[in-house]
Structure formats: structure tokens, C-alpha cells
Design a protein around this motif. Structure first.
Motif, PDB file in Angstrom:
ATOM      1  N   ASP A  24       0.830  -1.209   0.000  1.00  0.00           N
ATOM      2  CA  ASP A  24       0.000   0.000   0.000  1.00  0.00           C
ATOM      3  C   ASP A  24       0.862   1.255   0.000  1.00  0.00           C
ATOM      4  OD1 ASP A  24      -2.248  -1.669   0.178  1.00  0.00           O
ATOM      5  OD2 ASP A  24      -1.841  -1.906   2.305  1.00  0.00           O
TER       6      ASP A  24
ATOM      7  N   THR B 196      -4.233  -2.144  -8.606  1.00  0.00           N
ATOM      8  CA  THR B 196      -4.884  -1.207  -7.682  1.00  0.00           C
ATOM      9  C   THR B 196      -6.241  -0.707  -8.175  1.00  0.00           C
ATOM     10  OG1 THR B 196      -3.878   0.733  -8.643  1.00  0.00           O
ATOM     11  CG2 THR B 196      -2.637  -0.335  -6.887  1.00  0.00           C
TER      12      THR B 196
ATOM     13  N   SER C 280      -5.494  -0.387  -1.193  1.00  0.00           N
ATOM     14  CA  SER C 280      -5.631   0.460  -2.374  1.00  0.00           C
ATOM     15  C   SER C 280      -6.928   0.125  -3.114  1.00  0.00           C
ATOM     16  CB  SER C 280      -4.456   0.283  -3.345  1.00  0.00           C
ATOM     17  OG  SER C 280      -3.363  -0.302  -2.731  1.00  0.00           O
TER      18      SER C 280
END
Ligand code: HEM
Length: 508
Positions: free
Chosen positions: A56, A80, A382
Motif C-alpha cells: 500500500d 490497484t 488500495s
């Protein structure tokens, strides 16, 4: 004859040449490569240092829908964006979770040689037993098998909650660990549960909480001594358990797993190794998840008061003997605020990064080339917290986010990744949800909890516990326990209604 130092040097040079060769052979259609501050080894060091949140941290700085990290010995593609998660789901044959199972059996459980080949997925030339074991156990974690596990779990929780009322201070994380370990392993292994021995329990947690050096699989007895010693002690205890016939009296889950491996000719020691890796599934997320549920409830007094009132009204009754009974299925069906808060805690505290191995070259969404041999991760922090999925409050804690109403549909594809991403969804989630909610609810009804030093401080995470996706803390929090006035002198119990164990909450 070559001496050891020359051999090591040769190995190092060969390794460097291999890494350089791989870097040069990058295809321009592959997702953009994210560089690291320390050349070559930077991302590997970052992952070992920070654990799963490292993904992340990288994606927050590099907002590509997908990017590539060089992890020296392998490539990681980090996805993501929710549409790309769906593209991953569409390529389930080429992007597979199965090699993860055999990798963990080799590195984590220490299974080798022909037995490892038996477990290995068929796509990589093995006999696919790892897949068969998961397939066989799935039905045992729903229906009647789940009911029996839930009954045993509730029986184990109650005396520990009775005891809690008499303890003035506890370490909140350590307490969750002891109670969830006792309840989950008893539910699973039955009367001869090897984890009832505190030495075996401690050995397991040494193994779990020092995991990352073990996964490197390089002279593990030397480089990952704590985890290795812990694992071997737990394996020895499980071998004894099978020899005593403990699995005959345990849950359907434990019996079916044993039978599938035994019928395939797996030796008892390797069945025990497989079973130690199962305890990771059973415990390594449920313990920190319980801790965070308690932390997030007790540190929000207004929300806590609302949830207490909701549970008292809709999921608790007083029987003819004045016993206070908490109905576990009513927590799910009759307490929308509790259930929504629970999911919001899981959403915000999870650092899960569902994994897929690239078995053959794939052009993802007709755009990004993923090369065979790479590993793909979908970091929840994400993908699971994008504003396109959760709106402008994606980063906030909203306890009412998951409450269903006429004008609000909280189900969104690819958004809730705590229990994985289809087709690999956690089969133990029903048991985990009942257990965590049962413990948390009975605790908040009976005691108040405040930090001994007066402030709720988020503890640092244990990055070495790399198998847990629920941010296990590195150190606990000392808390003061005060019985609630209206619960003193009262007898408490749980009610587990047969056939109601499934918690079909949102999944990714
Ligand atoms: C809060 C508690 C739990 C969380 C957050 C959790 C999370 C997950 C996640 C994210 C995965 C997918 C892994 C991936 O895609 O990389 C998974 C798989 C799995 N979980 Fe859980 N889990 C929990 C509790 C449990 C429990 C209690 C059990 C056992 C009773 C269990 C057994 C498993 C198994 C066997 C798999 C592998 C499934 C497969 O190979 O298809 N989990 N879990």
C-alpha cells in the motif's frame, strides 16, 4: 576442490547475472516498473521490513492501475484498480492461487520431496492433493459441521469471559490470543486438542509471529530459528494427536482433512505439517481481527453505547433462571449497526493482498502483459478503499456504511477484500464471524475497558507475521477491566441455533 567462500561468491555472481538478465528482458507491454531507493533489493527489504502494508505504501506513491515491483527472485504485479481486479477474475486459469498452497506447504510447513509433489497443483506437474484437501474441507465449514464447531467454540468462550470479570488488568492482544486460540482449536480438534498444552500454544505463536525469515527457506533452522523451533514443536504435538486417534473425536473439518491425506498415502508427519499450516488459517487473522473489533469499539464510547443498546434489545434475552443469553445468529440478523460496524472494522483494518501466480503469459484487459512466473497481488488498502467504490468517505470510518436501506446498496464488486477475491474466498469466514462477534459482544455487555495509561494508542504492527492480513500488533496494550454495574452477579450464556451459522457477508 572449491572451498565454501568461493562457492558462495560464485552463487552471488550467478544470482546477480540472473537478476540483471531478467531486468533487461522486460517487455515494454509489462506494467510500469516502480524503482526503489536502494537499487535491486529495495522492494524486497521494504516488504520484509514493513510486511503487507508495504504494497500500500508503494501504490500510494505510484498511482498506476497496475505496476511492477522487482523482488529480486520474482516479479510482483500490484493491481490497484477495481476493473483490473475483475480482469484478474476473468483469467482464473492463467492467474491461479493454487501454487500459493504448495509454496506455503514447502516453505512454511516444511514438506519436501515426493509428498510435496503429491500436494503440488496439477498445472505445475503435481498431483493436486493440496487442492483436493481444500475442496474436501469446504462443506465442513458450513451446515452441520459448522454448527458443532460453533457450539464448542461458544462453550469455550463462556468460562473465559466469566474469568475476565475478575481480572483487574489484562494485555488486550495477549488475552484475545489466548481466548481465540483455546476456542478455535478446541472447536477444531476436540477433547485431545494438542493446543490445550500451553507449551504447544506458545510454540505455535512463536512460529506464526516470526514467519517471514522462514519463508526465505534458506537454512531455516539457522536463519529462522524461532519460527522453525516453534513449528517443529507443534508438528510433534500433532503427530502424537493423530497417533492417539484425536481426529476421530475432533470436528468434521479435522477428520475430513486427515482422511483426504491419509487415503492418498501421506505419512502422519506430513499430515501434521499440513495441519500446522491449517492453524495459520484458523488463528492468524481471527486473533488480530478480534483485537481490532474490541479496540475500535471501546475507543468510541458513543458508538459502543448504541451497540450495547441494540444488542440488549434484539439479541439478548433473560431466561426463567435469570440467565442472560446472547443469541449468536440474532447478532447477524437483528443488529444492523453491530454488523455494519464489524464489516467497517474489517474493511479499514485489513491489509490483505490476495495473491495469484501467473502460470502463463497473459495480456490483462488487452493491455498489460503479465509474464509467466510472476506473482500478482491486489492490496486491499488500495483496491478496497478507492473513492470510485466507496465514495468520498472511502478513507473514513463510517460505522453505518454497510447498513442496507432502500436508497443505499453497500454491495460493490471488488470493494470488500478482507476475505479474499472470488474465486478464492475464505471458507472459514462463517466460523470466524460468529466467534469474533460472540466474544466481542459478550465482553462489551459485561465489562468496560480503558487503557492503563489513559490513551488509546494504535500499536505498531508485527511485520514478521506475514501470513496475517489483519495487522497483528507487535506489542499489546495494557487495559483496565471494570465490570459493568448491571451485569454483576448475573449468569451469562450463548445460544447457538442449529442451521444458522452462515454469515454471508459481503466478499470481493
Ligand atoms: C477474520 C478472520 C479471517 C480472515 C480475515 C481471513 C482471510 C482470508 C483470505 C483473505 C483468504 C484468501 C487468501 C488470498 O487470496 O491470498 C483466506 C483463505 C483461507 N482461509 Fe481465511 N480468514 C479468516 C479466518 C479463517 C478461519 C477461521 C479459517 C478456518 C476455519 C480460515 C481458513 C482459510 C483457508 C483454508 C483458506 C484457503 C482457501 C483456498 O485455498 O481456497 N480462515 N482467508
Amino acid at each position: 576442490m572449491l572451498d565454501v567462500s568461493r562457492l558462495l561468491l560464485l552463487g552471488l555472481v550467478a544470482g546477480l547475472l540472473y537478476v540483471l538478465h531478467r531486468r533487461q528482458s522486460r517487455d515494454p507491454r509489462e506494467p510500469p516498473l516502480v524503482s526503489s531507493r536502494i537499487p535491486l533489493i529495495g522492494h524486497l527489504v521494504g516488504l520484509l521490513w514493513h510486511g503487507l502494508p508495504y504494497f500500500d505504501m508503494v501504490t500510494a506513491k505510484h498511482p498506476h492501475p497496475i505496476c511492477t515491483l522487482d523482488l529480486v527472485f520474482s516479479k510482483s504485479y500490484l493491481v490497484t484498480s477495481p476493473p483490473l481486479v475483475q480482469a484478474v477474475q476473468r483469467n482464473r486459469k492463467s492467474l491461479s492461487f493454487d501454487p500459493f498452497v504448495s509454496m506455503t506447504l514447502e516453505r512454511m510447513a516444511g514438506i519436501r520431496g515426493p509428498v510435496l509433489e503429491q500436494f503440488r497443483e496439477k498445472e505445475s506437474g503435481g498431483q493436486g492433493l493440496g487442492h483436493d484437501v481444500v475442496h474436501a474441507m469446504q462443506p465442513t465449514l458450513s451446515g452441520r459441521g459448522l454448527d458443532v464447531m460453533n457450539e464448542r467454540m461458544a462453550q469455550m468462550l463462556r468460562p473465559r469471559l466469566d474469568e475476565l470479570v475478575r481480572l483487574p488488568t489484562i494485555d488486550l492482544f495477549d488475552w484475545c490470543r489466548r481466548v481465540i486460540t483455546a476456542a478455535s482449536t478446541d472447536a477444531s480438534y476436540g477433547p485431545l486438542n494438542p493446543y490445550q498444552d500451553p507449551r504447544v500454544e506458545d510454540a505455535f505463536w512463536d512460529f506464526e509471529s516470526h514467519m517471514s525469515p522462514l519463508l526465505a527457506n534458506f537454512l531455516p533452522w539457522l536463519t529462522a530459528r524461532t519460527a522453525w523451533k516453534g513449528r517443529e514443536a507443534a508438528v510433534a504435538a500433532l503427530v502424537k494427536y493423530y497417533e492417539l486417534g484425536g481426529h476421530e473425536e475432533g470436528s468434521e473439518l479435522t477428520y475430513v482433512r486427515w482422511k483426504t491425506m491419509h487415503d492418498a498415502g501421506v505419512p502422519t508427519e506430513d499430515i501434521a505439517r499440513q495441519e500446522v499450516s491449517m492453524a495459520i488459517g484458523l488463528l492468524s487473522n481471527s486473533v488480530p481481527a478480534t483485537f481490532w473489533v474490541l479496540y475500535d469499539l471501546y475507543s468510541r464510547p458513543d458508538l459502543l453505547a448504541e451497540i450495547r443498546a441494540e444488542v440488549r434489545e434484539h439479541a439478548m434475552r433473560v431466561d426463567a433462571d435469570q440467565r442472560h443469553i446472547v443469541d449468536i445468529s440474532a447478532l447477524r440478523d437483528q443488529c444492523p449497526l453491530l454488523l455494519s460496524t464489524f464489516q467497517e472494522i474489517l474493511r479499514t483494518r485489513s491489509v490483505s493482498a490476495p495473491t495469484r501466480f501467473v502460470l502463463q503469459d497473459v495480456l490483462l484487459a488487452d493491455q498489460y502483459l503479465l509474464k509467466a512466473g510472476g506473482v500478482l497481488n491486489m492490496p486491499a488498502a488500495s483496491v478496497g478503499r478507492t473513492t470510485e467504490t466507496w465514495g468520498s468517505t472511502a478513507d473514513e470510518f463510517d460505522p453505518r456504511r454497510f447498513i442496507k436501506s432502500e436508497n443505499k446498496n453497500p454491495r460493490r464488486t471488488g470493494g470488500f477484500m478482507t476475505f479474499g477475491v472470488s474465486p478464492v474466498i475464505c471458507p472459514g469466514r462463517h466460523f470466524a464471524c460468529s466467534e469474533i462477534l460472540a466474544l466481542a459482544v459478550m465482553m462489551v455487555l459485561r465489562v468496560d475497558v480503558t487503557p492503563v495509561d489513559g490513551v488509546w494508542r494504535v500499536p505498531p504492527m508485527n511485520a514478521q507475521a506475514i501470513t496475517s492480513s489483519m495487522r497483528p500488533p507487535k506489542e499489546g496494550i495494557a487495559v483496565r477491566v471494570t465490570p459493568c454495574q448491571d451485569s454483576e452477579g448475573v449468569e451469562w450464556d450463548f445460544e447457538v441455533k442449529a442451521g444458522t451459522g452462515a454469515f454471508n457477508l459481503m466478499v470481493g
